[in-house]
Write a protein that holds these residues in place. Sequence first.
Motif, PDB file in Angstrom:
ATOM      1  N   ALA A  67      25.695  26.273   3.725  1.00 53.42           N
ATOM      2  CA  ALA A  67      24.528  26.840   4.404  1.00 53.42           C
ATOM      3  C   ALA A  67      24.182  28.203   3.831  1.00 53.42           C
ATOM      4  CB  ALA A  67      24.792  26.942   5.899  1.00 53.42           C
ATOM      5  N   GLU A  68      25.209  29.009   3.555  1.00 54.80           N
ATOM      6  CA  GLU A  68      24.971  30.321   2.963  1.00 54.80           C
ATOM      7  C   GLU A  68      24.394  30.191   1.553  1.00 54.80           C
ATOM      8  OE1 GLU A  68      27.403  34.404   1.956  1.00 54.80           O
ATOM      9  OE2 GLU A  68      28.194  33.051   3.476  1.00 54.80           O
ATOM     10  N   ALA A  69      24.907  29.228   0.795  1.00 57.07           N
ATOM     11  CA  ALA A  69      24.392  29.018  -0.563  1.00 57.07           C
ATOM     12  C   ALA A  69      22.938  28.550  -0.519  1.00 57.07           C
ATOM     13  CB  ALA A  69      25.252  27.996  -1.292  1.00 57.07           C
ATOM     14  N   ASP A  70      22.604  27.676   0.427  1.00 52.24           N
ATOM     15  CA  ASP A  70      21.219  27.222   0.572  1.00 52.24           C
ATOM     16  C   ASP A  70      20.307  28.381   0.950  1.00 52.24           C
ATOM     17  OD1 ASP A  70      21.992  24.664  -0.061  1.00 52.24           O
ATOM     18  OD2 ASP A  70      22.070  23.973   2.044  1.00 52.24           O
ATOM     19  N   LYS A  71      20.809  29.239   1.852  1.00 52.74           N
ATOM     20  CA  LYS A  71      20.020  30.396   2.282  1.00 52.74           C
ATOM     21  C   LYS A  71      19.751  31.313   1.082  1.00 52.74           C
ATOM     22  CE  LYS A  71      21.158  32.704   6.174  1.00 52.74           C
ATOM     23  NZ  LYS A  71      21.860  33.705   7.014  1.00 52.74           N
ATOM     24  N   LEU A  72      20.777  31.523   0.264  1.00 54.20           N
ATOM     25  CA  LEU A  72      20.617  32.372  -0.914  1.00 54.20           C
ATOM     26  C   LEU A  72      19.681  31.729  -1.932  1.00 54.20           C
ATOM     27  CD1 LEU A  72      24.246  33.710  -1.506  1.00 54.20           C
ATOM     28  CD2 LEU A  72      22.247  35.045  -0.861  1.00 54.20           C
ATOM     29  N   ALA A  73      19.708  30.416  -2.046  1.00 50.53           N
ATOM     30  CA  ALA A  73      18.864  29.719  -3.009  1.00 50.53           C
ATOM     31  C   ALA A  73      17.388  29.857  -2.644  1.00 50.53           C
ATOM     32  CB  ALA A  73      19.249  28.252  -3.082  1.00 50.53           C
ATOM     33  N   GLN A  74      17.096  29.953  -1.365  1.00 50.84           N
ATOM     34  CA  GLN A  74      15.713  30.054  -0.916  1.00 50.84           C
ATOM     35  C   GLN A  74      15.172  31.481  -1.020  1.00 50.84           C
ATOM     36  OE1 GLN A  74      15.710  28.432   3.013  1.00 50.84           O
ATOM     37  NE2 GLN A  74      16.003  26.317   2.314  1.00 50.84           N
ATOM     38  N   MET A  75      16.039  32.449  -1.202  1.00 45.04           N
ATOM     39  CA  MET A  75      15.613  33.850  -1.266  1.00 45.04           C
ATOM     40  C   MET A  75      15.223  34.226  -2.685  1.00 45.04           C
ATOM     41  SD  MET A  75      18.517  35.758   0.944  1.00 45.04           S
ATOM     42  CE  MET A  75      18.917  35.288   2.599  1.00 45.04           C
ATOM     43  N   ASP A  76      14.338  35.212  -2.764  1.00 42.26           N
ATOM     44  CA  ASP A  76      14.044  35.759  -4.079  1.00 42.26           C
ATOM     45  C   ASP A  76      15.068  36.844  -4.399  1.00 42.26           C
ATOM     46  OD1 ASP A  76      13.276  37.857  -2.522  1.00 42.26           O
ATOM     47  OD2 ASP A  76      11.183  37.910  -3.173  1.00 42.26           O
ATOM     48  N   GLU A  77      14.953  37.479  -5.539  1.00 37.72           N
ATOM     49  CA  GLU A  77      15.967  38.435  -6.002  1.00 37.72           C
ATOM     50  C   GLU A  77      16.125  39.621  -5.050  1.00 37.72           C
ATOM     51  OE1 GLU A  77      18.210  38.351  -8.516  1.00 37.72           O
ATOM     52  OE2 GLU A  77      17.547  36.278  -8.706  1.00 37.72           O
ATOM     53  N   ASN A  78      15.046  40.182  -4.556  1.00 37.07           N
ATOM     54  CA  ASN A  78      15.135  41.333  -3.655  1.00 37.07           C
ATOM     55  C   ASN A  78      15.816  40.944  -2.338  1.00 37.07           C
ATOM     56  OD1 ASN A  78      13.946  43.120  -5.425  1.00 37.07           O
ATOM     57  ND2 ASN A  78      11.876  42.711  -4.670  1.00 37.07           N
ATOM     58  N   GLN A  79      15.483  39.800  -1.817  1.00 39.36           N
ATOM     59  CA  GLN A  79      16.103  39.344  -0.570  1.00 39.36           C
ATOM     60  C   GLN A  79      17.600  39.098  -0.772  1.00 39.36           C
ATOM     61  OE1 GLN A  79      13.634  35.930   0.233  1.00 39.36           O
ATOM     62  NE2 GLN A  79      12.373  37.056   1.726  1.00 39.36           N
ATOM     63  N   LYS A  80      17.953  38.533  -1.929  1.00 39.10           N
ATOM     64  CA  LYS A  80      19.372  38.301  -2.236  1.00 39.10           C
ATOM     65  C   LYS A  80      20.138  39.621  -2.287  1.00 39.10           C
ATOM     66  CE  LYS A  80      18.840  34.045  -4.862  1.00 39.10           C
ATOM     67  NZ  LYS A  80      18.995  33.398  -6.170  1.00 39.10           N
ATOM     68  N   LYS A  81      19.534  40.628  -2.925  1.00 39.06           N
ATOM     69  CA  LYS A  81      20.180  41.935  -3.017  1.00 39.06           C
ATOM     70  C   LYS A  81      20.359  42.540  -1.621  1.00 39.06           C
ATOM     71  CE  LYS A  81      18.602  43.100  -7.652  1.00 39.06           C
ATOM     72  NZ  LYS A  81      17.739  43.990  -8.454  1.00 39.06           N
ATOM     73  N   ASP A  82      19.310  42.450  -0.803  1.00 40.63           N
ATOM     74  CA  ASP A  82      19.383  42.979   0.563  1.00 40.63           C
ATOM     75  C   ASP A  82      20.457  42.254   1.374  1.00 40.63           C
ATOM     76  OD1 ASP A  82      17.405  44.821   0.088  1.00 40.63           O
ATOM     77  OD2 ASP A  82      15.784  43.576   0.941  1.00 40.63           O
ATOM     78  N   TYR A  83      20.505  40.948   1.236  1.00 38.31           N
ATOM     79  CA  TYR A  83      21.486  40.153   1.985  1.00 38.31           C
ATOM     80  C   TYR A  83      22.904  40.532   1.568  1.00 38.31           C
ATOM     81  CZ  TYR A  83      24.102  36.122   3.664  1.00 38.31           C
ATOM     82  OH  TYR A  83      25.016  35.309   4.272  1.00 38.31           O
ATOM     83  N   ARG A  84      23.128  40.610   0.263  1.00 41.22           N
ATOM     84  CA  ARG A  84      24.462  40.984  -0.231  1.00 41.22           C
ATOM     85  C   ARG A  84      24.837  42.404   0.194  1.00 41.22           C
ATOM     86  NH1 ARG A  84      23.298  38.095  -5.834  1.00 41.22           N
ATOM     87  NH2 ARG A  84      24.069  36.020  -5.307  1.00 41.22           N
ATOM     88  N   LEU A  85      23.851  43.289   0.193  1.00 51.42           N
ATOM     89  CA  LEU A  85      24.089  44.665   0.627  1.00 51.42           C
ATOM     90  C   LEU A  85      24.475  44.700   2.108  1.00 51.42           C
ATOM     91  CD1 LEU A  85      24.033  47.700  -0.011  1.00 51.42           C
ATOM     92  CD2 LEU A  85      21.606  47.675   0.619  1.00 51.42           C
ATOM     93  N   GLN A  86      23.772  43.929   2.926  1.00 48.76           N
ATOM     94  CA  GLN A  86      24.096  43.861   4.363  1.00 48.76           C
ATOM     95  C   GLN A  86      25.496  43.304   4.584  1.00 48.76           C
ATOM     96  OE1 GLN A  86      20.981  41.563   6.119  1.00 48.76           O
ATOM     97  NE2 GLN A  86      19.486  43.251   6.091  1.00 48.76           N
ATOM     98  N   GLU A  87      25.848  42.268   3.850  1.00 52.49           N
ATOM     99  CA  GLU A  87      27.187  41.691   3.969  1.00 52.49           C
ATOM    100  C   GLU A  87      28.258  42.695   3.556  1.00 52.49           C
ATOM    101  OE1 GLU A  87      28.248  38.635   5.202  1.00 52.49           O
ATOM    102  OE2 GLU A  87      26.168  38.536   5.890  1.00 52.49           O
ATOM    103  N   ALA A  88      27.996  43.433   2.472  1.00 46.11           N
ATOM    104  CA  ALA A  88      28.959  44.436   2.011  1.00 46.11           C
ATOM    105  C   ALA A  88      29.095  45.560   3.032  1.00 46.11           C
ATOM    106  CB  ALA A  88      28.534  44.983   0.655  1.00 46.11           C
TER     107      ALA A  88
END
Length: 185
Positions: A67-88
Amino acid sequence: MDDEELEENNNSEEVVENNAQSNDANTNDEKEKKTKTYSRDEVNKIVNAEKDKMKEEILKDIANKQAEADKLAQMDENQKKDYRLQEALKRASEAEKKLNARDLETETMKQANNKGIPLDLVQTLDFEKETAESISKKLEIFEKTAKQVREKAISEFSKEDAPQTGDNVDTTELSGYEKFVKNMK
């Protein structure tokens, strides 16, 4: 009379044998209660149930990762960076919280030891949810309680009669009548 005596002897022997058999049955039942044995089918059922539990846990973990991989696949690069930053940031805040809790626990243990508070009481606190102010208030309560327990124990101990040491021996010579009057008082 001989037939009657024979019958009584046979009956008493049967009763003794029945009692012995029932005692043996009771001890066997107790042994069975103490050591339970399982058949192969029962063991297989238990093992399969544990395998199924492990399988379910692994499948849930895989589904979460998918589910997390699918969520990341649907995001663009900026959203992926924001998501990873939030997780970190979330992981960092959890690690900081645990570190602060450990430091708070260490300091609390030192203070409790200095105040004479039993460490078992301090270990009941959840340091991840506590603040320094709340812990200081609880330490005051623990200290008061510990003092009350000590004072109660001392007062209970001091209520006992003093032991006789032999120092109080009366060396004055009294007549029989004088001793009688003294004892009567």
